[in-house]
Design a protein around this motif. Structure first.
Motif, PDB file in Angstrom:
ATOM      1  N   THR A   5      12.868  41.669  60.998  1.00  0.00           N
ATOM      2  CA  THR A   5      13.138  40.955  59.760  1.00  0.00           C
ATOM      3  C   THR A   5      13.187  41.939  58.604  1.00  0.00           C
ATOM      4  O   THR A   5      13.122  43.160  58.811  1.00  0.00           O
ATOM      5  N   ALA A   6      13.279  41.430  57.391  1.00  0.00           N
ATOM      6  CA  ALA A   6      13.336  42.285  56.207  1.00  0.00           C
ATOM      7  C   ALA A   6      12.973  41.446  54.991  1.00  0.00           C
ATOM      8  O   ALA A   6      12.691  40.256  55.100  1.00  0.00           O
ATOM      9  N   HIS A   7      12.978  42.075  53.843  1.00  0.00           N
ATOM     10  CA  HIS A   7      12.792  41.345  52.585  1.00  0.00           C
ATOM     11  C   HIS A   7      14.074  40.613  52.207  1.00  0.00           C
ATOM     12  O   HIS A   7      14.036  39.592  51.520  1.00  0.00           O
ATOM     13  N   LYS A   8      15.206  41.130  52.654  1.00  0.00           N
ATOM     14  CA  LYS A   8      16.506  40.474  52.481  1.00  0.00           C
ATOM     15  C   LYS A   8      17.357  40.823  53.687  1.00  0.00           C
ATOM     16  O   LYS A   8      17.438  41.996  54.077  1.00  0.00           O
ATOM     17  N   ILE A   9      17.998  39.828  54.289  1.00  0.00           N
ATOM     18  CA  ILE A   9      18.796  40.036  55.492  1.00  0.00           C
ATOM     19  C   ILE A   9      20.247  39.687  55.207  1.00  0.00           C
ATOM     20  O   ILE A   9      20.576  38.542  54.874  1.00  0.00           O
ATOM     21  N   GLY A  10      21.129  40.656  55.334  1.00  0.00           N
ATOM     22  CA  GLY A  10      22.558  40.404  55.183  1.00  0.00           C
ATOM     23  C   GLY A  10      22.973  40.153  53.743  1.00  0.00           C
ATOM     24  O   GLY A  10      22.200  40.328  52.792  1.00  0.00           O
ATOM     25  N   THR A  11      24.222  39.724  53.599  1.00  0.00           N
ATOM     26  CA  THR A  11      24.811  39.462  52.288  1.00  0.00           C
ATOM     27  C   THR A  11      25.282  38.023  52.206  1.00  0.00           C
ATOM     28  O   THR A  11      25.481  37.353  53.226  1.00  0.00           O
ATOM     29  N   ALA A  12      25.497  37.567  50.984  1.00  0.00           N
ATOM     30  CA  ALA A  12      26.014  36.212  50.798  1.00  0.00           C
ATOM     31  C   ALA A  12      27.376  36.055  51.470  1.00  0.00           C
ATOM     32  O   ALA A  12      27.665  35.016  52.080  1.00  0.00           O
ATOM     33  N   GLU A  13      28.205  37.079  51.384  1.00  0.00           N
ATOM     34  CA  GLU A  13      29.532  37.012  51.992  1.00  0.00           C
ATOM     35  C   GLU A  13      29.425  36.834  53.512  1.00  0.00           C
ATOM     36  O   GLU A  13      30.158  36.044  54.106  1.00  0.00           O
ATOM     37  N   MET A  14      28.508  37.563  54.117  1.00  0.00           N
ATOM     38  CA  MET A  14      28.346  37.481  55.570  1.00  0.00           C
ATOM     39  C   MET A  14      27.886  36.091  55.994  1.00  0.00           C
ATOM     40  O   MET A  14      28.453  35.493  56.917  1.00  0.00           O
ATOM     41  N   TRP A  15      26.869  35.558  55.333  1.00  0.00           N
ATOM     42  CA  TRP A  15      26.332  34.252  55.722  1.00  0.00           C
ATOM     43  C   TRP A  15      27.310  33.128  55.420  1.00  0.00           C
ATOM     44  O   TRP A  15      27.453  32.187  56.211  1.00  0.00           O
ATOM     45  N   ALA A  61       7.365  41.125  48.348  1.00  0.00           N
ATOM     46  CA  ALA A  61       6.810  41.966  49.410  1.00  0.00           C
ATOM     47  C   ALA A  61       5.837  42.996  48.848  1.00  0.00           C
ATOM     48  O   ALA A  61       4.811  43.299  49.466  1.00  0.00           O
ATOM     49  N   ALA A  62       6.134  43.510  47.674  1.00  0.00           N
ATOM     50  CA  ALA A  62       5.259  44.517  47.066  1.00  0.00           C
ATOM     51  C   ALA A  62       3.923  43.937  46.634  1.00  0.00           C
ATOM     52  O   ALA A  62       2.975  44.697  46.369  1.00  0.00           O
ATOM     53  N   LEU A  73      16.140  48.931  58.601  1.00  0.00           N
ATOM     54  CA  LEU A  73      15.979  47.802  57.692  1.00  0.00           C
ATOM     55  C   LEU A  73      14.547  47.280  57.745  1.00  0.00           C
ATOM     56  O   LEU A  73      13.933  46.995  56.702  1.00  0.00           O
ATOM     57  N   VAL A  74      13.998  47.132  58.948  1.00  0.00           N
ATOM     58  CA  VAL A  74      12.618  46.671  59.084  1.00  0.00           C
ATOM     59  C   VAL A  74      11.661  47.681  58.438  1.00  0.00           C
ATOM     60  O   VAL A  74      10.695  47.308  57.771  1.00  0.00           O
ATOM     61  N   HIS A  75      11.952  48.956  58.613  1.00  0.00           N
ATOM     62  CA  HIS A  75      11.103  49.992  58.016  1.00  0.00           C
ATOM     63  C   HIS A  75      11.147  49.928  56.501  1.00  0.00           C
ATOM     64  O   HIS A  75      10.135  50.209  55.827  1.00  0.00           O
ATOM     65  N   SER A  76      12.287  49.543  55.944  1.00  0.00           N
ATOM     66  CA  SER A  76      12.368  49.413  54.481  1.00  0.00           C
ATOM     67  C   SER A  76      11.450  48.311  53.974  1.00  0.00           C
ATOM     68  O   SER A  76      10.899  48.404  52.865  1.00  0.00           O
ATOM     69  N   LEU A  77      11.268  47.247  54.778  1.00  0.00           N
ATOM     70  CA  LEU A  77      10.302  46.215  54.421  1.00  0.00           C
ATOM     71  C   LEU A  77       8.888  46.775  54.475  1.00  0.00           C
ATOM     72  O   LEU A  77       8.082  46.551  53.561  1.00  0.00           O
ATOM     73  N   ALA A  78       8.571  47.498  55.532  1.00  0.00           N
ATOM     74  CA  ALA A  78       7.237  48.093  55.658  1.00  0.00           C
ATOM     75  C   ALA A  78       6.921  48.999  54.473  1.00  0.00           C
ATOM     76  O   ALA A  78       5.776  49.041  54.000  1.00  0.00           O
ATOM     77  N   SER A 117       0.674  47.963  55.236  1.00  0.00           N
ATOM     78  CA  SER A 117       1.540  47.664  56.378  1.00  0.00           C
ATOM     79  C   SER A 117       1.528  48.783  57.408  1.00  0.00           C
ATOM     80  O   SER A 117       1.249  49.941  57.094  1.00  0.00           O
ATOM     81  N   ARG A 118       1.840  48.398  58.631  1.00  0.00           N
ATOM     82  CA  ARG A 118       2.089  49.325  59.725  1.00  0.00           C
ATOM     83  C   ARG A 118       3.484  49.037  60.259  1.00  0.00           C
ATOM     84  O   ARG A 118       3.972  47.907  60.146  1.00  0.00           O
ATOM     85  N   PHE A 119       4.106  50.023  60.881  1.00  0.00           N
ATOM     86  CA  PHE A 119       5.450  49.862  61.427  1.00  0.00           C
ATOM     87  C   PHE A 119       5.455  50.347  62.864  1.00  0.00           C
ATOM     88  O   PHE A 119       4.953  51.437  63.166  1.00  0.00           O
ATOM     89  N   VAL A 120       6.001  49.532  63.764  1.00  0.00           N
ATOM     90  CA  VAL A 120       6.139  49.942  65.162  1.00  0.00           C
ATOM     91  C   VAL A 120       7.537  49.567  65.646  1.00  0.00           C
ATOM     92  O   VAL A 120       8.152  48.611  65.159  1.00  0.00           O
TER      93      VAL A 120
END
Length: 265
Positions: A121-131, A198-199, A220-225, A231-234
């Protein structure tokens, strides 16, 4: 089967070992799936936890209702379920949009969240155009038109084999979701952005990526971490977007290791 009605909403859920005194995990599903995706993970985790699972509105046996949702709608459904079950604190384990819902729930009710597992997951996934393009494609050609490209993003080539019954089951699960529910949930993802929220997360958080995830790649997931202070990232090896189906043992172990770092109740 258990159902909760509140207002016009009916949510299908399963609760296991509540009242046992064990730490509670509340699972939150990805787009296009139902609560059965967690079965193998629960088997791996064994008897150390209590569990709450539910079908998001518009998925599985929950009702569709109005055809455009927000993350706040989904978070509100889970809050209502937790309140109904008398759960005061849980580890929120969200997969894909489930991770967005977990972030939205934390923003509204941090008292309910002992820790966060934010997976694929992420703090934001994709773009408005994509969805919006995906919503338009479903309206024009139906959900069946998306199954093959979605499978390519969900799973590694090694998992996407004709003789793999689990892969066939995942295809069936996606293709049988209500189209209005899927589209409505796409609209929720389209509008979601938890960059600022998220912050402000102060509970322990584990961010999990599949090394071959075509929907939410590891970077992308790491950018959320990087946004979440505690946070931890795996990364789960040999894994796409749905690790609870593709690598349940490694996935469960990663979360069990994380749980050992948490303070006791």
């Amino acid at each position: 089967m258990h159902f909760l009605r509140f207002g016009e909403n009916v949510i299908h859920y399963r609760a296991l070992e509540l009242g046992s005194g064990r730490p509670v995990i509340a699972f939150i599903n990805s787009l296009g799936t139902d609560l059965r995706i967690w079965d193998a993970v629960i088997e791996e985790l064994g008897h150390e936890y209590a569990f709450i699972l539910h079908d998001k509105r518009g998925h599985g046996l929950s009702n569709v209702g109005r055809s455009s949702y927000s993350i706040d709608d989904h978070a509100g459904d889970l809050i209502a379920l937790l309140d109904h079950l008398g759960v005061k604190s849980a580890i929120m384990w969200g997969l894909s949009i489930g991770g967005l819902i977990a972030q939205g729930l934390y923003a509204r009710r941090p008292d309910l969240v002992r820790a966060l597992v934010l997976s694929n997951t992420a703090h934001k996934i994709g773009t408005a155009e994509m969805w919006n393009a995906r919503i338009d494609e479903i309206a024009a050609d139906g959900l069946a038109s998306l199954v093959d490209p979605v499978m390519d993003r969900w799973f590694t080539p090694a998992f996407r084999q004709p003789d793999n019954a689990a892969y066939a089951g995942a295809r069936n699960m996606l293709s049988q979701q209500p189209e209005a529910g899927y589209s409505g949930t796409c609209a929720a993802i389209c509008d979601a952005d938890f960059t600022e929220e998220a912050a402000r997360i102060t509970v322990p958080a584990l961010c999990v990526a599949g090394d071959q995830d075509g929907s939410t790649p590891p970077a992308l997931v790491h950018s959320l971490a990087n946004l979440i202070p505690a946070s931890r990232f795996v990364t789960i090896p040999n894994c796409g977007h749905i690790p609870c189906l593709e690598q349940p043992r490694a996935y469960a172990q990663a979360v069990s290791d994380f749980r050992q770092t948490l303070p006791e109740y």
